[in-house]
Write a protein that holds these residues in place. Sequence first.
Motif, PDB file in Angstrom:
ATOM      1  N   GLU A 115       5.986  11.949  34.016  1.00  0.00           N
ATOM      2  CA  GLU A 115       7.160  12.215  34.837  1.00  0.00           C
ATOM      3  C   GLU A 115       7.790  12.325  33.655  1.00  0.00           C
ATOM      4  OE1 GLU A 115      10.051  10.752  37.651  1.00  0.00           O
ATOM      5  OE2 GLU A 115       8.634   9.675  37.559  1.00  0.00           O
ATOM      6  N   ARG A 116       8.127  11.944  32.317  1.00  0.00           N
ATOM      7  CA  ARG A 116       9.472  11.985  31.359  1.00  0.00           C
ATOM      8  C   ARG A 116       9.054  13.082  30.959  1.00  0.00           C
ATOM      9  NH1 ARG A 116      12.264   9.756  27.060  1.00  0.00           N
ATOM     10  NH2 ARG A 116      12.135  10.893  25.502  1.00  0.00           N
ATOM     11  N   GLU A 117       7.834  13.865  30.051  1.00  0.00           N
ATOM     12  CA  GLU A 117       7.043  14.664  29.736  1.00  0.00           C
ATOM     13  C   GLU A 117       7.286  15.738  30.102  1.00  0.00           C
ATOM     14  OE1 GLU A 117       3.161  12.881  26.527  1.00  0.00           O
ATOM     15  OE2 GLU A 117       3.421  12.986  28.952  1.00  0.00           O
ATOM     16  N   MET A 118       6.770  15.723  31.900  1.00  0.00           N
ATOM     17  CA  MET A 118       7.149  16.863  32.845  1.00  0.00           C
ATOM     18  C   MET A 118       8.367  17.465  32.968  1.00  0.00           C
ATOM     19  SD  MET A 118       5.264  18.838  34.393  1.00  0.00           S
ATOM     20  CE  MET A 118       5.126  20.124  35.498  1.00  0.00           C
ATOM     21  N   ARG A 119       9.568  16.540  32.925  1.00  0.00           N
ATOM     22  CA  ARG A 119      10.953  16.991  32.853  1.00  0.00           C
ATOM     23  C   ARG A 119      11.642  18.023  31.936  1.00  0.00           C
ATOM     24  NH1 ARG A 119      14.316  11.730  33.913  1.00  0.00           N
ATOM     25  NH2 ARG A 119      16.052  13.731  34.461  1.00  0.00           N
ATOM     26  N   LEU A 120      10.842  17.326  30.691  1.00  0.00           N
ATOM     27  CA  LEU A 120      11.455  17.441  29.390  1.00  0.00           C
ATOM     28  C   LEU A 120      10.931  18.785  28.696  1.00  0.00           C
ATOM     29  CD1 LEU A 120      11.011  14.289  26.667  1.00  0.00           C
ATOM     30  CD2 LEU A 120      12.991  15.303  27.815  1.00  0.00           C
ATOM     31  N   ALA A 121       9.913  19.378  29.256  1.00  0.00           N
ATOM     32  CA  ALA A 121       8.411  20.433  29.241  1.00  0.00           C
ATOM     33  C   ALA A 121       9.452  21.377  29.852  1.00  0.00           C
ATOM     34  CB  ALA A 121       6.941  20.183  29.215  1.00  0.00           C
ATOM     35  N   PHE A 147      22.954  15.099  27.066  1.00  0.00           N
ATOM     36  CA  PHE A 147      24.370  15.728  27.164  1.00  0.00           C
ATOM     37  C   PHE A 147      23.504  15.707  28.709  1.00  0.00           C
ATOM     38  CE2 PHE A 147      27.694  18.443  29.062  1.00  0.00           C
ATOM     39  CZ  PHE A 147      29.300  17.756  28.199  1.00  0.00           C
ATOM     40  N   THR A 148      23.129  16.659  29.007  1.00  0.00           N
ATOM     41  CA  THR A 148      22.695  16.951  30.629  1.00  0.00           C
ATOM     42  C   THR A 148      22.155  16.572  31.781  1.00  0.00           C
ATOM     43  OG1 THR A 148      20.870  18.386  30.039  1.00  0.00           O
ATOM     44  CG2 THR A 148      23.022  19.373  30.019  1.00  0.00           C
ATOM     45  N   MET A 149      21.096  15.564  30.950  1.00  0.00           N
ATOM     46  CA  MET A 149      20.329  14.742  30.778  1.00  0.00           C
ATOM     47  C   MET A 149      20.242  13.149  31.607  1.00  0.00           C
ATOM     48  SD  MET A 149      16.790  16.798  31.467  1.00  0.00           S
ATOM     49  CE  MET A 149      15.430  16.255  31.413  1.00  0.00           C
ATOM     50  N   GLY A 150      20.857  12.762  30.555  1.00  0.00           N
ATOM     51  CA  GLY A 150      21.176  11.565  30.105  1.00  0.00           C
ATOM     52  C   GLY A 150      19.594  11.251  29.239  1.00  0.00           C
ATOM     53  N   VAL A 151      18.737  11.692  28.311  1.00  0.00           N
ATOM     54  CA  VAL A 151      17.737  11.052  28.270  1.00  0.00           C
ATOM     55  C   VAL A 151      17.471  11.411  26.891  1.00  0.00           C
ATOM     56  CG1 VAL A 151      14.816  10.878  28.145  1.00  0.00           C
ATOM     57  CG2 VAL A 151      15.928  11.713  30.447  1.00  0.00           C
ATOM     58  N   GLU A 152      17.509  10.056  25.794  1.00  0.00           N
ATOM     59  CA  GLU A 152      17.379  10.215  25.049  1.00  0.00           C
ATOM     60  C   GLU A 152      16.218  10.966  24.595  1.00  0.00           C
ATOM     61  OE1 GLU A 152      19.387  10.085  22.285  1.00  0.00           O
ATOM     62  OE2 GLU A 152      21.273   9.460  23.854  1.00  0.00           O
ATOM     63  N   VAL A 153      15.988  11.912  23.239  1.00  0.00           N
ATOM     64  CA  VAL A 153      14.104  12.966  23.051  1.00  0.00           C
ATOM     65  C   VAL A 153      14.840  13.007  21.169  1.00  0.00           C
ATOM     66  CG1 VAL A 153      15.034  15.185  24.075  1.00  0.00           C
ATOM     67  CG2 VAL A 153      12.839  14.256  23.345  1.00  0.00           C
TER      68      VAL A 153
END
Length: 472
Positions: A115-121, A147-153
């Motif tokens: 699910e995380r990979e899908m959101r980032l892709a 900034f927009t999704m609050g996800v560190e990548v």
Amino acid sequence: MAINQKQVLSLQQKLSPQQIQMIKLLELPTVQLEQRIKQEIEDNIVLEEEERSPEEEEPREISVEEYLREDDTPSYKSRINNYSKDDKQRPVYLSEGRSLQEYLVEQLGYRDLSEREMRLAVYLIGSIDEDGYLRRDLESVADDIAFTMGVEVTPAELERLLKIIHELEPAGVGARNLQECLLLQMDQIPLNSRARRLARKILTSYFDEFVKKHYEKLIARLQVTEDEFRDAIDEIRRLSPKPGNLYSEGGTDTTPYIIPDFLLDFHDGRFELSLNSYNVPEVRVNRRYVDMIRDMVASDGTVKEKDREALQFVKSKIDSAKWFISAIKQRHDTLMRTMQTILDYQQEYFKDGDKSKLRPMILKDIADRTGLDVSTISRVVNSKYVQTQFGIILLKSLFSEAMQTDSGEEVSSYEIKNLLQRCIDEEDKRRPLTDETLMDVLNAKGYRIARRTVAKYREMLGIPVARLRKQI
């Protein structure tokens, strides 16, 4: 300390809010006009979309100023439709089907992603432009995601996901530059010939020399024959520099549907010109609100205190609606007046679409004949199209500066451009003509033209310099 005071009288010309709206309406092409009218109907309660019958009379003017004192004016009076929600014009295109991004996301659904990979892709795909390129560096994309999704990548994780996107169709999508784009496309075809293997080597190790067309140098370095090199270049030319254009199911800004603003027919030696009003709503003032004002005004012309604010509100909306209807009519008259003048000026061209028959024409020529300002003519012709029996023509493209021949005859710059295009089309691609040589050719044909003008017209035609036109 002495204070000197003096009175200075100066004249300043300021556009009223109504004039500004009129200018905006004049600039709008047909499709955007339809949207603008529908927006006005939503914003103004007294406007309605309805065909006006010829026998219907105009609503009687009702003057209420005499019984409304200035200090009684409610606060909303200063906000009466004196602005346009179309301040920032946006292109409006008719399209259907899936966009490139939707097509890519659909393909991602067949990949084994968390699910995380899908959101980032999906976010990465959203950053791909209409040409199919990812023109932002991955560190910036990572910052945006945080900034927009609050996800560190990390950029490394995005790089891994980008490689998956690179495997999707159309081939080359998600590339960050032209070299990567072409190599991604080559990765998806079998290297089962010497020409393809040589093409890949050129793109991998000699890309700069290839772009600059240093062909003799490349042939020497690669130690291949001229025929082998030509076959490799042919393989590269089969690749697309803009993979986004390979996907055409969805409508994008690069391939809009053009809705003509004017319709021009020519038959039996006569022209018939009309405005394209298809789908443009007819509007009128809802008579219910006119009757409402009449009911509020007593026979002696007085208005009850409790009705004054409501009366002023309704009257202001009616005034605004009547002005808007008048502005639409003025737009119609101005457009038709301008187009008719252009038609009269370029009659020979509009008979068969032969560009060699285009007369030199600048905005001032049409402004002088219509009595309108040059800026008004500019707004009319900008982004407006006319449908003719030989195709849909952008009005702005009909304007061209005049050039002189040796005999003193004035010709359109279109004639020069057509001749220039013909010279380049017929040149020996192994020894393409320089701008200096092209100038000599045109001068020999009687056209007075300087080398810098040749260069300007060549660039306007989208033709590169001689060195980049060279072929083996």
